[in-house]
Design an enzyme around this catalytic site. Structure first.
Site, PDB file in Angstrom:
ATOM      1  N   ASP A   5      -5.253   2.322  18.050  1.00 49.51           N
ATOM      2  CA  ASP A   5      -4.650   1.168  17.397  1.00 49.51           C
ATOM      3  C   ASP A   5      -4.210   0.159  18.458  1.00 49.51           C
ATOM      4  O   ASP A   5      -3.672   0.546  19.492  1.00 49.51           O
ATOM      5  CB  ASP A   5      -3.449   1.617  16.561  1.00 49.51           C
ATOM      6  CG  ASP A   5      -3.005   0.571  15.562  1.00 49.51           C
ATOM      7  OD1 ASP A   5      -2.646  -0.546  15.985  1.00 49.51           O
ATOM      8  OD2 ASP A   5      -3.003   0.874  14.358  1.00 49.51           O
ATOM      9  N   ASN A  53      -2.178   4.535   4.207  1.00 50.20           N
ATOM     10  CA  ASN A  53      -1.456   3.515   3.457  1.00 50.20           C
ATOM     11  C   ASN A  53      -2.372   3.033   2.331  1.00 50.20           C
ATOM     12  O   ASN A  53      -3.570   2.840   2.538  1.00 50.20           O
ATOM     13  CB  ASN A  53      -1.089   2.337   4.357  1.00 50.20           C
ATOM     14  CG  ASN A  53      -0.185   2.756   5.504  1.00 50.20           C
ATOM     15  OD1 ASN A  53       0.623   3.664   5.364  1.00 50.20           O
ATOM     16  ND2 ASN A  53      -0.334   2.103   6.642  1.00 50.20           N
ATOM     17  N   GLN A  71      -0.575  -1.343   3.176  1.00 51.27           N
ATOM     18  CA  GLN A  71      -1.954  -1.399   3.644  1.00 51.27           C
ATOM     19  C   GLN A  71      -2.275  -2.843   4.027  1.00 51.27           C
ATOM     20  O   GLN A  71      -2.290  -3.727   3.171  1.00 51.27           O
ATOM     21  CB  GLN A  71      -2.925  -0.909   2.566  1.00 51.27           C
ATOM     22  CG  GLN A  71      -4.362  -0.849   3.046  1.00 51.27           C
ATOM     23  CD  GLN A  71      -5.319  -0.270   2.007  1.00 51.27           C
ATOM     24  OE1 GLN A  71      -4.936   0.024   0.874  1.00 51.27           O
ATOM     25  NE2 GLN A  71      -6.558  -0.108   2.405  1.00 51.27           N
ATOM     26  N   SER A  72      -2.520  -3.083   5.307  1.00 45.37           N
ATOM     27  CA  SER A  72      -2.776  -4.447   5.774  1.00 45.37           C
ATOM     28  C   SER A  72      -4.250  -4.713   6.031  1.00 45.37           C
ATOM     29  O   SER A  72      -4.645  -5.862   6.207  1.00 45.37           O
ATOM     30  CB  SER A  72      -1.954  -4.753   7.028  1.00 45.37           C
ATOM     31  OG  SER A  72      -2.290  -3.863   8.067  1.00 45.37           O
ATOM     32  N   HIS A 126      -8.436   3.974   5.972  1.00 46.62           N
ATOM     33  CA  HIS A 126      -8.233   4.490   7.326  1.00 46.62           C
ATOM     34  C   HIS A 126      -7.086   5.494   7.349  1.00 46.62           C
ATOM     35  O   HIS A 126      -6.144   5.398   6.582  1.00 46.62           O
ATOM     36  CB  HIS A 126      -7.986   3.370   8.344  1.00 46.62           C
ATOM     37  CG  HIS A 126      -6.888   2.415   7.995  1.00 46.62           C
ATOM     38  ND1 HIS A 126      -6.977   1.465   6.995  1.00 46.62           N
ATOM     39  CD2 HIS A 126      -5.666   2.243   8.542  1.00 46.62           C
ATOM     40  CE1 HIS A 126      -5.872   0.754   6.945  1.00 46.62           C
ATOM     41  NE2 HIS A 126      -5.043   1.220   7.876  1.00 46.62           N
ATOM     42  N   HIS A 163      -4.258   7.090   9.820  1.00 48.87           N
ATOM     43  CA  HIS A 163      -3.525   6.935  11.079  1.00 48.87           C
ATOM     44  C   HIS A 163      -3.214   8.327  11.622  1.00 48.87           C
ATOM     45  O   HIS A 163      -2.699   9.175  10.886  1.00 48.87           O
ATOM     46  CB  HIS A 163      -2.180   6.229  10.850  1.00 48.87           C
ATOM     47  CG  HIS A 163      -2.279   4.831  10.364  1.00 48.87           C
ATOM     48  ND1 HIS A 163      -2.136   3.746  11.191  1.00 48.87           N
ATOM     49  CD2 HIS A 163      -2.497   4.333   9.122  1.00 48.87           C
ATOM     50  CE1 HIS A 163      -2.255   2.641  10.490  1.00 48.87           C
ATOM     51  NE2 HIS A 163      -2.474   2.972   9.217  1.00 48.87           N
TER      52      HIS A 163
END
Length: 162
Positions: free
Chosen positions: A78, A135, A142-143, A148, A150
Site C-alpha cells: 500500500d 472494506n 471502501q475508497s 481487495h 488488506h
C-alpha cells in the site's frame, strides 16, 4: 477536493473511452490535497463503475511494489500504509465489492484468501499474527471499487476496529 476528484474521475472516464485527455491545471494542483484526505473521506465520494487505480496497476500502467503475482491475483504494498506491513491482495478480475461476488467466483475468492495467508507468511507475519480486512461500500470505508484484501501487520492491532 471533491470537485477536483469528480472532475478527474470524469476525465479519466473519457480517457478510458479513448477520447483525448486535456490538461486541467486545477486537477493537477489539487491531487496533492486529495491524497491527504482520509480513507473514510475518500470513501464518501467514491463510487463503483469504470476503471480503477488497481486496474492500472494490474496492467502495469502505474508502478507498484509487487509482493506476489500469479494468473488470477496480485499483491502489492500500500502507498499509504496503516501498519508497518500493509499489503493489498486483489483479484485480476474486476469485482467492485465483496457483495458482487457470485457462485462462479468462489474458487477465485478462496484463492484470494489463501494468497493473503501465503503473502503474510512470506512477509514474516505468521509468528505474531496479522489482520485481514475487506472494506465494503461507503460505510465500510471502501475508497477503491475493486475488491481487495488488506494484510496489516508488524504491530499489535487494537479492538474494536474503526
Amino acid at each position: 477536493c471533491m470537485i477536483a476528484l469528480a472532475a478527474h474521475t470524469a476525465l479519466a472516464s473519457l480517457r478510458f473511452r479513448a477520447y483525448p485527455l486535456v490538461a486541467v491545471p486545477a486537477i493537477a494542483a489539487s491531487r496533492s490535497q486529495c491524497s491527504s484526505m482520509s480513507e473514510v473521506a475518500k470513501a464518501q465520494i467514491a463510487a463503483p463503475g469504470g476503471d480503477t487505480i488497481f486496474g492500472k496497476i494490474i496492467r502495469k500502467e502505474i508502478p507498484a511494489k509487487i509482493a506476489y503475482e500469479d494468473d488470477t491475483v496480485l499483491a502489492f504494498h500500500d502507498v499509504a500504509p496503516q501498519a508497518p506491513v500493509h499489503v493489498l491482495v486483489i483479484p485480476k478480475k474486476p469485482i467492485a465489492m465483496i457483495q458482487d461476488v457470485c457462485e462462479d467466483d468462489e474458487p477465485l475468492i478462496g484463492h484470494l484468501m489463501a494468497t493473503a495467508a501465503k503473502v503474510a507468511k512470506g512477509l514474516g507475519l505468521d509468528d505474531d499474527g496479522y489482520r485481514l480486512v475487506i472494506n465494503n461500500g461507503k460505510h465500510g470505508a471502501q475508497s477503491v471499487y475493486h475488491l481487495h484484501v488488506h494484510i496489516l501487520g508488524g504491530r499489535q492491532m487494537t479492538w474494536p476496529p474503526g
